[in-house]
Design a protein around this motif. Structure first.
Motif, PDB file in Angstrom:
ATOM      1  N   VAL A  67      21.954   6.922  48.709  1.00 41.38           N
ATOM      2  CA  VAL A  67      22.705   8.058  49.249  1.00 41.38           C
ATOM      3  C   VAL A  67      23.369   7.672  50.572  1.00 41.38           C
ATOM      4  CG1 VAL A  67      22.486  10.396  50.179  1.00 41.38           C
ATOM      5  CG2 VAL A  67      21.294   9.775  48.072  1.00 41.38           C
ATOM      6  N   VAL A  68      22.633   7.005  51.447  1.00 36.84           N
ATOM      7  CA  VAL A  68      23.181   6.593  52.745  1.00 36.84           C
ATOM      8  C   VAL A  68      24.392   5.675  52.555  1.00 36.84           C
ATOM      9  CG1 VAL A  68      22.710   5.222  54.823  1.00 36.84           C
ATOM     10  CG2 VAL A  68      21.037   6.886  54.013  1.00 36.84           C
ATOM     11  N   ALA A  70      26.307   5.402  49.920  1.00 33.26           N
ATOM     12  CA  ALA A  70      27.401   6.146  49.284  1.00 33.26           C
ATOM     13  C   ALA A  70      28.149   6.992  50.314  1.00 33.26           C
ATOM     14  CB  ALA A  70      26.862   7.018  48.163  1.00 33.26           C
ATOM     15  N   ILE A  71      27.411   7.626  51.210  1.00 34.36           N
ATOM     16  CA  ILE A  71      28.050   8.435  52.259  1.00 34.36           C
ATOM     17  C   ILE A  71      28.872   7.550  53.185  1.00 34.36           C
ATOM     18  CG2 ILE A  71      27.567   9.819  54.327  1.00 34.36           C
ATOM     19  CD1 ILE A  71      25.186  11.025  52.745  1.00 34.36           C
ATOM     20  N   ARG A  72      28.318   6.414  53.578  1.00 37.69           N
ATOM     21  CA  ARG A  72      29.055   5.501  54.456  1.00 37.69           C
ATOM     22  C   ARG A  72      30.306   4.960  53.783  1.00 37.69           C
ATOM     23  NH1 ARG A  72      24.499   1.854  57.541  1.00 37.69           N
ATOM     24  NH2 ARG A  72      23.588   3.557  58.742  1.00 37.69           N
ATOM     25  N   ALA A  74      32.043   6.485  51.398  1.00 35.12           N
ATOM     26  CA  ALA A  74      33.000   7.586  51.315  1.00 35.12           C
ATOM     27  C   ALA A  74      33.649   7.853  52.673  1.00 35.12           C
ATOM     28  CB  ALA A  74      32.305   8.843  50.807  1.00 35.12           C
ATOM     29  N   LYS A  75      32.877   7.691  53.734  1.00 36.46           N
ATOM     30  CA  LYS A  75      33.387   7.970  55.077  1.00 36.46           C
ATOM     31  C   LYS A  75      34.353   6.885  55.545  1.00 36.46           C
ATOM     32  CE  LYS A  75      30.483   9.784  57.909  1.00 36.46           C
ATOM     33  NZ  LYS A  75      29.374   9.978  58.877  1.00 36.46           N
ATOM     34  N   THR A  76      33.992   5.616  55.339  1.00 36.00           N
ATOM     35  CA  THR A  76      34.817   4.520  55.861  1.00 36.00           C
ATOM     36  C   THR A  76      35.876   4.052  54.872  1.00 36.00           C
ATOM     37  OG1 THR A  76      33.317   2.808  55.060  1.00 36.00           O
ATOM     38  CG2 THR A  76      32.929   3.672  57.285  1.00 36.00           C
ATOM     39  N   LYS A  77      35.629   4.263  53.591  1.00 38.06           N
ATOM     40  CA  LYS A  77      36.517   3.792  52.518  1.00 38.06           C
ATOM     41  C   LYS A  77      36.734   2.275  52.559  1.00 38.06           C
ATOM     42  CE  LYS A  77      38.774   8.146  51.673  1.00 38.06           C
ATOM     43  NZ  LYS A  77      37.645   8.885  52.018  1.00 38.06           N
TER      44      LYS A  77
END
Length: 100
Positions: A67-68, A70-72, A74-77
């Motif tokens: 999850v961590v 995946a979030i990173r 999505a945030k940084t691309k």
């Protein structure tokens, strides 16, 4: 094989934290990778907890890291490093839980 996969994942996790610290001076990357690695080491060492509990705890920790990352991502691309660690985490979870 499950334990071998877990040890390889631990090494990659710590290596990623070290690279994040050296390149971006990210102390949080180093601290979190070391903390998760320490928890996963407890899961990899036999006779600390029963086998079923260790396996479930390792799966939960790796799912949290999934999850961590995946979030990173999505945030940084940016694929590196979060995308690579996302793929490594998925592969490690799959290899640990698929019976051959």
């Amino acid at each position: 094989m499950q334990t071998t996969v877990l040890w390889i994942y631990i090494v990659l996790l710590v290596g990623g934290g070290l690279i994040g610290f050296v390149r971006a001076k990210s102390q949080i990357s180093l601290v979190l990778s070391a903390a998760f690695a320490a928890a996963l080491v407890v899961c990899a060492v036999p006779n600390i907890f029963e086998a079923g509990f260790r396996k479930n705890l390792a799966n939960i920790l790796m799912a949290a890291l999934l999850v961590v990352f995946a979030i990173r991502l999505a945030k940084t691309k940016k694929f590196m490093p979060a995308g690579m660690m996302l793929i490594v985490t998925i592969a490690a979870l799959a290899l640990r839980n698929i019976r051959f």
